[in-house]
Design a protein around this motif. Structure first.
Motif, PDB file in Angstrom:
ATOM      1  N   GLU A  10       0.795  -1.230   0.000  1.00 25.64           N
ATOM      2  CA  GLU A  10       0.000   0.000   0.000  1.00 25.64           C
ATOM      3  C   GLU A  10       0.830   1.284   0.000  1.00 25.64           C
ATOM      4  OE1 GLU A  10      -3.359   2.265   2.754  1.00 25.64           O
ATOM      5  OE2 GLU A  10      -2.915   0.152   3.148  1.00 25.64           O
ATOM      6  N   PHE A  11       1.941   1.292   0.754  1.00 27.48           N
ATOM      7  CA  PHE A  11       2.682   2.534   0.940  1.00 27.48           C
ATOM      8  C   PHE A  11       3.934   2.659   0.086  1.00 27.48           C
ATOM      9  CE2 PHE A  11       0.501   1.850   5.084  1.00 27.48           C
ATOM     10  CZ  PHE A  11      -0.411   2.880   4.953  1.00 27.48           C
ATOM     11  N   ILE A  12       4.403   1.554  -0.491  1.00 31.87           N
ATOM     12  CA  ILE A  12       5.619   1.616  -1.303  1.00 31.87           C
ATOM     13  C   ILE A  12       5.358   1.162  -2.732  1.00 31.87           C
ATOM     14  CG2 ILE A  12       8.004   0.816  -1.575  1.00 31.87           C
ATOM     15  CD1 ILE A  12       7.547   2.587   0.955  1.00 31.87           C
ATOM     16  N   ILE A  13       4.942  -0.084  -2.895  1.00 28.27           N
ATOM     17  CA  ILE A  13       4.827  -0.655  -4.244  1.00 28.27           C
ATOM     18  C   ILE A  13       3.777   0.059  -5.079  1.00 28.27           C
ATOM     19  CG2 ILE A  13       4.255  -2.739  -5.571  1.00 28.27           C
ATOM     20  CD1 ILE A  13       5.595  -4.372  -3.311  1.00 28.27           C
ATOM     21  N   ARG A  14       2.561   0.164  -4.569  1.00 25.05           N
ATOM     22  CA  ARG A  14       1.481   0.777  -5.359  1.00 25.05           C
ATOM     23  C   ARG A  14       1.790   2.225  -5.746  1.00 25.05           C
ATOM     24  NH1 ARG A  14      -3.494  -0.127  -2.343  1.00 25.05           N
ATOM     25  NH2 ARG A  14      -3.119  -2.257  -3.037  1.00 25.05           N
ATOM     26  N   PRO A  15       2.191   3.083  -4.790  1.00 25.94           N
ATOM     27  CA  PRO A  15       2.493   4.468  -5.195  1.00 25.94           C
ATOM     28  C   PRO A  15       3.652   4.562  -6.198  1.00 25.94           C
ATOM     29  CG  PRO A  15       2.281   4.328  -2.806  1.00 25.94           C
ATOM     30  CD  PRO A  15       2.237   2.929  -3.326  1.00 25.94           C
ATOM     31  N   THR A  16       4.638   3.685  -6.043  1.00 24.78           N
ATOM     32  CA  THR A  16       5.766   3.695  -6.987  1.00 24.78           C
ATOM     33  C   THR A  16       5.298   3.312  -8.375  1.00 24.78           C
ATOM     34  OG1 THR A  16       7.338   3.191  -5.212  1.00 24.78           O
ATOM     35  CG2 THR A  16       8.046   2.715  -7.478  1.00 24.78           C
ATOM     36  N   LEU A  19       3.298   6.089  -9.952  1.00 26.93           N
ATOM     37  CA  LEU A  19       4.185   7.138 -10.437  1.00 26.93           C
ATOM     38  C   LEU A  19       4.854   6.739 -11.761  1.00 26.93           C
ATOM     39  CD1 LEU A  19       5.916   9.821  -9.087  1.00 26.93           C
ATOM     40  CD2 LEU A  19       7.643   8.110  -9.634  1.00 26.93           C
ATOM     41  N   LEU A  20       5.186   5.454 -11.899  1.00 28.89           N
ATOM     42  CA  LEU A  20       5.808   4.960 -13.132  1.00 28.89           C
ATOM     43  C   LEU A  20       4.785   4.711 -14.235  1.00 28.89           C
ATOM     44  CD1 LEU A  20       8.293   2.382 -11.550  1.00 28.89           C
ATOM     45  CD2 LEU A  20       8.840   4.665 -12.449  1.00 28.89           C
ATOM     46  N   ASP A  21       3.498   4.897 -13.906  1.00 34.04           N
ATOM     47  CA  ASP A  21       2.394   4.631 -14.832  1.00 34.04           C
ATOM     48  C   ASP A  21       2.364   3.165 -15.268  1.00 34.04           C
ATOM     49  OD1 ASP A  21       0.098   5.531 -16.118  1.00 34.04           O
ATOM     50  OD2 ASP A  21       1.160   5.974 -17.984  1.00 34.04           O
ATOM     51  N   PRO A  75      13.957   7.338 -22.015  1.00 35.31           N
ATOM     52  CA  PRO A  75      14.230   8.532 -21.208  1.00 35.31           C
ATOM     53  C   PRO A  75      13.097   8.911 -20.250  1.00 35.31           C
ATOM     54  CG  PRO A  75      14.767   8.935 -23.516  1.00 35.31           C
ATOM     55  CD  PRO A  75      14.089   7.598 -23.450  1.00 35.31           C
ATOM     56  N   GLU A  76      11.860   8.696 -20.653  1.00 31.09           N
ATOM     57  CA  GLU A  76      10.744   9.050 -19.767  1.00 31.09           C
ATOM     58  C   GLU A  76      10.753   8.188 -18.508  1.00 31.09           C
ATOM     59  OE1 GLU A  76       5.895   9.201 -19.764  1.00 31.09           O
ATOM     60  OE2 GLU A  76       6.936   9.519 -21.665  1.00 31.09           O
ATOM     61  N   SER A  77      10.892   6.870 -18.669  1.00 27.65           N
ATOM     62  CA  SER A  77      10.972   5.979 -17.501  1.00 27.65           C
ATOM     63  C   SER A  77      12.223   6.276 -16.686  1.00 27.65           C
ATOM     64  CB  SER A  77      10.978   4.513 -17.935  1.00 27.65           C
ATOM     65  OG  SER A  77       9.725   4.148 -18.445  1.00 27.65           O
ATOM     66  N   ALA A  78      13.336   6.524 -17.361  1.00 24.04           N
ATOM     67  CA  ALA A  78      14.584   6.838 -16.658  1.00 24.04           C
ATOM     68  C   ALA A  78      14.412   8.065 -15.771  1.00 24.04           C
ATOM     69  CB  ALA A  78      15.712   7.050 -17.658  1.00 24.04           C
ATOM     70  N   SER A  79      13.747   9.074 -16.284  1.00 21.72           N
ATOM     71  CA  SER A  79      13.518  10.288 -15.515  1.00 21.72           C
ATOM     72  C   SER A  79      12.640  10.013 -14.293  1.00 21.72           C
ATOM     73  CB  SER A  79      12.872  11.349 -16.406  1.00 21.72           C
ATOM     74  OG  SER A  79      12.604  12.507 -15.672  1.00 21.72           O
ATOM     75  N   ARG A  80      11.616   9.214 -14.472  1.00 23.55           N
ATOM     76  CA  ARG A  80      10.730   8.887 -13.350  1.00 23.55           C
ATOM     77  C   ARG A  80      11.465   8.079 -12.282  1.00 23.55           C
ATOM     78  NH1 ARG A  80       4.926   7.453 -16.259  1.00 23.55           N
ATOM     79  NH2 ARG A  80       4.663   9.516 -17.173  1.00 23.55           N
ATOM     80  N   VAL A  81      12.256   7.100 -12.716  1.00 21.34           N
ATOM     81  CA  VAL A  81      13.012   6.279 -11.760  1.00 21.34           C
ATOM     82  C   VAL A  81      14.046   7.146 -11.048  1.00 21.34           C
ATOM     83  CG1 VAL A  81      14.617   4.338 -11.504  1.00 21.34           C
ATOM     84  CG2 VAL A  81      12.607   4.103 -12.983  1.00 21.34           C
ATOM     85  N   THR A 106      12.110  -0.544  -5.472  1.00 23.62           N
ATOM     86  CA  THR A 106      10.905  -1.117  -6.083  1.00 23.62           C
ATOM     87  C   THR A 106      10.872  -0.803  -7.573  1.00 23.62           C
ATOM     88  OG1 THR A 106       9.640  -1.043  -4.022  1.00 23.62           O
ATOM     89  CG2 THR A 106       8.371  -1.042  -6.070  1.00 23.62           C
ATOM     90  N   ALA A 107      11.198   0.427  -7.921  1.00 24.64           N
ATOM     91  CA  ALA A 107      11.213   0.810  -9.339  1.00 24.64           C
ATOM     92  C   ALA A 107      12.253   0.002 -10.112  1.00 24.64           C
ATOM     93  CB  ALA A 107      11.497   2.305  -9.482  1.00 24.64           C
ATOM     94  N   ILE A 108      13.427  -0.174  -9.546  1.00 25.27           N
ATOM     95  CA  ILE A 108      14.472  -0.951 -10.224  1.00 25.27           C
ATOM     96  C   ILE A 108      14.058  -2.411 -10.329  1.00 25.27           C
ATOM     97  CG2 ILE A 108      16.865  -1.784 -10.080  1.00 25.27           C
ATOM     98  CD1 ILE A 108      16.620   1.143 -11.023  1.00 25.27           C
ATOM     99  N   ALA A 109      13.458  -2.966  -9.275  1.00 24.47           N
ATOM    100  CA  ALA A 109      12.979  -4.357  -9.335  1.00 24.47           C
ATOM    101  C   ALA A 109      11.954  -4.523 -10.454  1.00 24.47           C
ATOM    102  CB  ALA A 109      12.385  -4.771  -7.990  1.00 24.47           C
ATOM    103  N   TRP A 110      11.042  -3.560 -10.584  1.00 20.90           N
ATOM    104  CA  TRP A 110      10.053  -3.635 -11.653  1.00 20.90           C
ATOM    105  C   TRP A 110      10.725  -3.517 -13.022  1.00 20.90           C
ATOM    106  CZ3 TRP A 110       6.526  -5.692 -14.012  1.00 20.90           C
ATOM    107  CH2 TRP A 110       5.853  -5.114 -15.088  1.00 20.90           C
ATOM    108  N   MET A 111      11.733  -2.663 -13.143  1.00 17.80           N
ATOM    109  CA  MET A 111      12.437  -2.509 -14.420  1.00 17.80           C
ATOM    110  C   MET A 111      13.144  -3.803 -14.831  1.00 17.80           C
ATOM    111  SD  MET A 111      11.701   0.449 -15.566  1.00 17.80           S
ATOM    112  CE  MET A 111      10.296   1.060 -14.651  1.00 17.80           C
ATOM    113  N   ILE A 112      13.591  -4.587 -13.852  1.00 22.04           N
ATOM    114  CA  ILE A 112      14.220  -5.876 -14.160  1.00 22.04           C
ATOM    115  C   ILE A 112      13.229  -6.753 -14.906  1.00 22.04           C
ATOM    116  CG2 ILE A 112      15.124  -8.017 -13.154  1.00 22.04           C
ATOM    117  CD1 ILE A 112      16.356  -6.204 -10.933  1.00 22.04           C
TER     118      ILE A 112
END
Length: 173
Positions: A10-16, A19-21, A75-81, A106-112
């Motif tokens: 709720e507080f980390i994964i979902r908001p991240t 934000l990354l859309d 570049p768009e995802s890179a900027s958000r991360v 969390t963002a880097i894990a999702w990018m993997i």
């Protein structure tokens, strides 16, 4: 230490992910399952570049690879991360962000996962999540990034998911 699965969700994964859309229930489940498998939701925080860093146990090599081979093309995802990283600490020690910054890791894990263009529907069984983890995330050979995953890898993920995540929110097996 340890993190309650629903708080992480709720507080980390979902908001991240929002934000990354990239939010979906399936992605959320995959990431909370990954943290459960890799660190038992923070009970086994790793601080080694070889075994991985933080709740998702991301190696320094994989961290660099995500930036140098994937985010460089988006570049768009890179900027958000990058926006999730600490302004000064990221420049001093970027890999430490994987330990101390849950939104960034969390963002880097999702990018993997995302760099492999995984197709994640909103509803996955723990077995399907385990197969995605084993196919795209479970890499312990830093040099080649290749391992053969077995049914025991799948079973380990399912066991971790059920032990740490499904206490309050079970998925179908």
């Amino acid at each position: 230490m340890g993190i309650y699965a629903e708080d992480l969700r709720e507080f980390i994964i979902r908001p991240t992910l929002i934000l990354l859309d990239d939010w979906s229930e399936g992605v959320e489940n995959l990431l909370v399952g990954t943290a459960a498998q890799e660190s038992q939701l923070g009970y086994r925080m790793q601080a080694s570049n070889e075994t991985g860093l933080g709740i998702y146990r991301i190696s320094a090599h994989t961290h660099l690879e995500v930036w140098d081979k994937y985010l460089v093309t988006d570049p768009e995802s890179a900027s958000r991360v990058r926006g999730l990283a600490s302004q000064q600490q990221f420049l001093k020690s970027p890999h430490n962000e994987l330990i101390s910054n849950l939104s960034y890791s969390t963002a880097i894990a999702w990018m993997i996962y995302k760099r492999h263009e995984v197709n994640i529907a909103d509803c996955f069984s723990s077995t399907e999540l385990a197969k995605l983890w084993a196919a795209y995330y479970c890499h312990r050979d830093v040099q080649s990034h290749q391992i053969e995953f077995t049914s025991s890898h799948i079973e380990q993920f399912i066991d971790s998911y059920e032990k740490f995540v499904c206490v309050n929110k079970p998925l179908a097996a």
